[in-house]
Write an enzyme that holds these catalytic residues in place. Structure first.
Site, PDB file in Angstrom:
ATOM      1  CB  SER A  54      -3.486   8.734  13.986  1.00  0.00           C
ATOM      2  OG  SER A  54      -4.234   9.917  13.831  1.00  0.00           O
TER       3      SER A  54
ATOM      4  CD  GLN B 246      -2.582   1.181   2.672  1.00  0.00           C
ATOM      5  OE1 GLN B 246      -2.185   0.543   3.635  1.00  0.00           O
ATOM      6  NE2 GLN B 246      -3.712   1.854   2.691  1.00  0.00           N
ATOM      7  N   GLY B 247       0.687   2.112  -0.993  1.00  0.00           N
ATOM      8  CA  GLY B 247       1.433   3.360  -1.087  1.00  0.00           C
ATOM      9  C   GLY B 247       0.562   4.553  -0.753  1.00  0.00           C
ATOM     10  CE1 TYR B 248      -4.101   4.159  -0.643  1.00  0.00           C
ATOM     11  CE2 TYR B 248      -5.283   4.701   1.357  1.00  0.00           C
ATOM     12  CZ  TYR B 248      -5.294   4.245   0.065  1.00  0.00           C
ATOM     13  OH  TYR B 248      -6.472   3.874  -0.520  1.00  0.00           O
ATOM     14  CB  SER B 249       2.136   6.874   4.972  1.00  0.00           C
ATOM     15  OG  SER B 249       1.012   6.533   5.753  1.00  0.00           O
TER      16      SER B 249
ATOM     17  CD  GLU C  91      -5.160   0.228   6.375  1.00  0.00           C
ATOM     18  OE1 GLU C  91      -4.020   0.102   6.854  1.00  0.00           O
ATOM     19  OE2 GLU C  91      -5.493   1.172   5.661  1.00  0.00           O
TER      20      GLU C  91
END
Length: 379
Positions: free
Chosen positions: A365, A126-129, A248
Site C-alpha cells: 500500500s 502470486q501467493g502473497y496476501s 513488482e
C-alpha cells in the site's frame, strides 16, 4: 545528465516498431485500442509470440535466455508496445518470479522453470496476501510443515491466500509460507513454488464491482510440495520476497501505457465536446504534467544505469506516483465519457475506474511505501 536517446537507441526503437507492425495481430491491437477486456487466450497468444522471438523476458540477461537489453532498450521496447496497442505482458512470471529464480534459484531450478516462463507456455500467479496479512505481509499464517522422510520428504501446506490475480487461469503459484518462527515476524518465512493442479488446492474467484472475477481466493488443504520447489534457504524467504516486490513496484510505473491512456482521454474529451472547456483542459494538463514528471524520474534512473553508476533505488517512489496517476487517469476518463462511461460492461470506463481503485493497495500500500521512503531519507 543527458536524457536524449543515442543514434543506436533510436535505431533500436525503429527496429522494434517495424517488428511490431509485422507481428502484432491486428485483432489483438484493436481490442486493446477499444479498451476491451482481454481473455486468457488473447494474453497467452501475445505472450507466446514474444516468447518465440525471445522477448517475453525483455529484462533478462543472455545467460538466462533473454535478449540482454539495456535498461534504456527495455524502456524503448515498452514504449513501442504501448504505442502499437499491444496487450500487456503479465508480470508474474517474466518480471517478478524470473529475477528471483536467477538470483536465488539453483541451476536445476533455473533449468526447470525459466524456459516455460520465457516461452509464455506456463502461467504463474502470486501467493502473497492473506486475510489479515496484506500490507503487513510478515504476519502471514499459511504454514508449510515438513512431512515424510528421506527421498519422500516434502512440505505439507495449509492455509489461504487472497486477492490472487488471475489464479483461475494460472498453472503455478509462487507463495510465501511460514516454516518457522524467529525474533522478528519476517523470520521463519520460506518461498515455495506450487503446482495449482496439486491435490488439495482450491481456487475460488472473487466477483468484483465491475462484474469480473480478476482476483481469487486460493486454499491449501494438506498440499504436498517437494522440497526442491523451495527457492532459497528454509526460513530465508523474506529476502526473495523483498527482491520480488522491488521488481513488482517498478513494473507498476508503466509510463508508456499511462501516456497512451492520456491520448485516449484527450480523444474522448474532444469527442464529448469538453476540449473547449478551459477547466477540463486544465485538469488534463495537470495530469499530463504528472505523467511527464514520472517519465523524467524513470529516465533519470535509466540514465544513471546507462552511465555505469549505481542504479537509483526508486521503486517505492515509482509505485506511489504511478498508482495515483493511474487512478486519476481512470477517473478523468470516466467523467469525460459521461453517460457512455456507465458500468454496462467490462469495457466501460466506469468499470476500469472501479478496477484502478486497487492500484494504491497492491504491491504494498502507498502508506507503507511512504514509510519506506521516509526511512530511506530520514533514517
Amino acid at each position: 545528465m543527458d536524457l536524449n536517446f543515442s543514434a543506436e537507441e533510436r535505431a533500436f526503437r525503429a527496429d522494434i516498431r517495424a517488428w511490431l507492425a509485422s507481428h502484432l495481430p491486428d485483432e489483438l491491437s484493436a481490442r486493446v485500442r477499444a479498451g476491451q477486456r482481454l481473455t486468457r487466450d488473447d494474453l497467452q497468444r501475445w505472450a507466446r509470440i514474444l516468447g518465440a522471438q525471445g522477448w517475453l523476458g525483455a529484462g533478462w540477461p543472455v545467460a538466462f535466455g533473454g535478449p540482454g537489453w539495456s535498461a534504456v532498450q527495455r524502456h524503448l521496447f515498452d514504449e513501442e508496445c504501448a504505442r502499437a496497442d499491444a496487450p500487456p505482458v503479465l508480470p508474474f512470471g517474466p518480471v517478478m518470479l524470473a529475477p528471483v529464480l536467477m538470483a536465488f534459484g539453483t541451476p536445476a531450478q533455473q533449468q526447470r522453470f525459466l524456459p516455460g516462463i520465457a516461452s509464455g507456455d506456463v502461467w504463474w500467479c502470486q501467493g502473497y496476501s492473506e486475510p489479515g496479512a496484506g500490507s503487513d505481509l510478515a504476519s502471514l499464517r499459511t504454514r508449510a510443515e515438513r512431512a515424510g522422510s528421506g527421498a519422500a520428504e516434502h512440505y505439507r501446506v495449509n492455509g489461504q491466500k487472497t486477492w490472487t490475480t488471475l489464479a483461475q487461469h494460472a498453472d503455478w503459484i509462487f507463495c510465501l509460507v511460514r516454516t518457522g518462527h524467529g525474533s522478528k515476524p519476517q523470520a521463519g518465512i520460506s518461498f515455495l513454488l506450487i503446482d495449482l493442479k496439486s491435490p488439495g488446492v482450491t481456487v475460488r474467484p472473487i466477483r468484483l464491482l465491475d462484474g469480473e472475477a480478476e482476483v481469487n481466493e486460493v486454499f491449501f488443504d494438506d498440499v504436498q510440495v517437494p522440497l526442491d520447489q523451495r527457492i532459497g534457504a528454509e526460513n530465508q524467504g523474506w529476502a526473495c520476497a523483498k527482491y520480488l516486490l522491488a521488481h513488482e513496484r517498478t513494473h507498476i510505473a508503466d509510463v508508456p501505457r499511462a501516456k497512451r491512456g492520456l491520448e485516449h482521454l484527450k480523444r474522448i474529451a474532444r469527442l464529448e465536446g469538453l476540449w473547449d472547456d478551459s477547466r477540463w483542459r486544465d485538469r488534463i494538463a495537470l495530469l499530463e504534467v504528472d505523467i511527464v514528471a514520472l517519465e523524467m524520474m524513470v529516465l533519470r534512473a535509466l540514465c544513471a544505469e546507462r552511465g555505469g553508476g549505481p542504479g537509483l533505488d526508486i521503486a517505492a517512489l515509482l509505485k506511489i506516483r504511478a498508482s495515483e496517476i493511474q487512478q486519476h487517469l481512470a477517473e478523468l476518463t470516466m467523467l469525460a465519457a459521461g453517460p457512455q462511461g456507465l458500468p454496462c460492461g467490462p469495457e466501460a470506463p466506469a468499470s476500469r475506474y472501479f478496477n484502478q481503485r486497487k492500484t494504491t493497495i497492491y504491491g504494498g500500500s502507498n502508506e507503507v511505501q511512504r514509510n519506506i521512503v521516509a526511512q530511506a531519507v530520514l533514517g
